[in-house]
Design an enzyme around this catalytic site. Structure first.
Site, short mmCIF file in Angstrom:
data_model
loop_
_atom_site.label_atom_id
_atom_site.label_comp_id
_atom_site.label_asym_id
_atom_site.label_seq_id
_atom_site.Cartn_x
_atom_site.Cartn_y
_atom_site.Cartn_z
N GLU A 1 8.23 -21.66 -86.65
CA GLU A 1 7.09 -22.23 -87.40
C GLU A 1 5.80 -22.50 -86.42
OE1 GLU A 1 9.04 -25.52 -89.35
OE2 GLU A 1 9.32 -23.74 -90.86
N GLU B 1 14.12 -16.68 -95.81
CA GLU B 1 14.31 -17.92 -96.30
C GLU B 1 13.82 -18.10 -97.59
OE1 GLU B 1 13.38 -21.12 -94.09
OE2 GLU B 1 13.77 -20.60 -92.27
C1 XIL Z 1 16.25 -26.77 -94.04
C2 XIL Z 1 17.86 -26.71 -93.96
O1 XIL Z 1 17.88 -26.09 -95.27
C3 XIL Z 1 18.38 -28.28 -94.63
O2 XIL Z 1 19.23 -28.28 -94.97
C4 XIL Z 1 18.22 -29.37 -93.06
O3 XIL Z 1 18.03 -30.45 -93.61
C5 XIL Z 1 16.64 -29.16 -92.89
O4 XIL Z 1 15.99 -27.46 -92.91
N1 XIL Z 1 12.38 -23.69 -92.42
C6 XIL Z 1 12.97 -23.60 -91.75
C7 XIL Z 1 15.12 -23.85 -92.49
O5 XIL Z 1 13.00 -22.83 -90.82
O6 XIL Z 1 15.25 -24.45 -91.24
C8 XIL Z 1 14.62 -25.04 -92.65
O7 XIL Z 1 15.71 -25.17 -93.02
C9 XIL Z 1 13.69 -24.77 -94.26
C10 XIL Z 1 12.31 -24.79 -93.67
#
Ligand code: XIL
Length: 368
Positions: A170, A282
């Site tokens: 990001e 994701e």
């Molecule tokens: C999120 C996790 O799923 C949560 O449990 C945590 O509290 C915050 O992070 N983008 C990403 C991930 O790259 O690392 C994030 O994961 C979700 C958004």
């Protein structure tokens, strides 16, 4: 964070109901359609020969026998959802707690499942100590040195065990009024203290620590044309300088009405033209508005729209199977998802949702 044992026990209790050996002739569970009897199909098997299918997991899920059998059967790839982030690994300078992450990585190695390492350099869930010294902001040199040491220590610890790392997560947020940016770059502490070169430094350090690991830049909204352009420009710049980068991770946190599959497809094709791999890292499909507001429509209708969205995206992934190496879901079951109210995943209480069957059915559909 939910206590591990509660989480594992809950997963165990619900899994007992879908483990094929336990319920070969069980009546269709809620959300299943008529005729869906017999052992639950495996997503990984359904897509074998097309691309790998994975999910993010927590250590609690791999220490309980029934859960891990389920994960091993359903997925070729796992990503520890939080346990490889600096905040959890390195609470203080120079000391690491690898215990939770090691459990997942060791389990994956024993079970022949690949691991995506997520993530080394991000503005969230970073280790706060890295950015200050004696209460003052750290110098550029010291932050680079701390980043180098962190990446060498962590990537080195897992050398040969982690298949692919999200090295930088990001870095861009073009046009987002909620984010402080400069020419599309997120003005994170990394950016403000080191400048945009923090990205190339991170990739170089990761490659030094494990020359065989695949190195990814990962981001959300990668279908956004402005972000696509920034990613393409970044990759070209890294390639020109001989910096090792092997792929782009598309988070793909999707909604019912946006984006269109063709928009993400454009970015996937652009990445492939640069000679890089695509991983969907994701994936989930929210049943709410982007601001979290509930959508109109009854639950069954929303679940069926969600199933169609999953099918549409998997169809696009299949069309691009030469360009996509892995598709990883951000969790397994809604209740343990990072956004439980959005019900974004393929299982609820570990029961397959309509979206699960849509993804399984899509795997074998003719591609015209
Ligand atoms: C999120 C996790 O799923 C949560 O449990 C945590 O509290 C915050 O992070 N983008 C990403 C991930 O790259 O690392 C994030 O994961 C979700 C958004």
């Amino acid at each position: 964070m939910r206590p591990l044992l509660t989480l594992a026990a809950a997963a165990l209790a619900v899994l007992a109901r879908i483990t094929p050996a336990a319920t070969p002739t069980a009546p269709p569970a809620q959300g299943e359609q008529a005729g869906r009897s017999g052992p639950l199909p495996s997503l990984a098997e359904a897509y074998r020969g097309q691309f790998l299918v994975g999910a993010s997991v927590s250590p609690g899920q791999v220490i309980v026998g029934d859960t891990y059998r389920f994960i091993r059967r359903q997925f070729d790839v796992i990503t520890p959802e939080n346990d490889l982030k600096p905040l959890l690994l390195a609470r203080t300078e120079g000391s690491y707690d690898f215990r939770m992450a090691d459990q997942v990585v060791d389990w994956a190695r024993k079970n022949g499942v690949k691991v995506r390492g997520h993530c080394l350099v991000w503005h969230q869930q970073a280790a706060p100590w890295m950015f200050t010294k004696d209460g003052k902001p750290v110098s550029r040199e010291l932050l680079i040195e701390r980043m180098r040491k962190y990446i060498h220590d962590v990537v080195g610890h897992y050398q040969g065990k982690i298949w692919a790392w999200d090295v930088v997560n990001e870095a861009f947020a073009p046009g987002d009024p909620k984010v402080d940016t400069e020419r599309g770059w997120r003005r994170s502490e990394w950016y403000q203290i080191i400048g945009p070169e923090y990205v190339e430094l991170a990739f170089r350090f990761a490659h030094e620590a494990d020359p065989d690991a695949l190195l990814f830049y990962n981001d959300y909204d990668t279908e956004n044309p402005a972000k696509r352009d920034l990613i393409v420009a970044l990759v070209r710049d890294l390639q020109k300088k001989g910096v090792p980068i092997h792929g782009i991770g598309h988070q793909a946190h999707l909604y019912l009405s946006r984006p269109a599959p063709a928009q993400l497809e454009d970015t996937i094709k652009a990445v492939a033209r640069l000679g890089l791999r695509n991983h969907v890292t994701e994936l989930d499909v929210s049943l709410r508005e982007r601001d979290g507001a509930p959508l109109d429509g009854d639950e069954d209708e929303l679940l069926s729209r969600q199933a169609s969205r999953y099918a549409d995206f998997f169809r696009m992934f299949r069309r691009n199977r030469e360009r996509i190496e892995a598709v990883v879901l951000w969790g397994i079951t809604d209740e343990m998802s990072w956004h439980p109210l959005e019900e974004p995943l393929l299982f609820s209480e570990m029961e397959p949702k309509p979206a699960f069957w849509a993804v399984v059915d899509e795997a074998a559909r003719p591609l015209q």
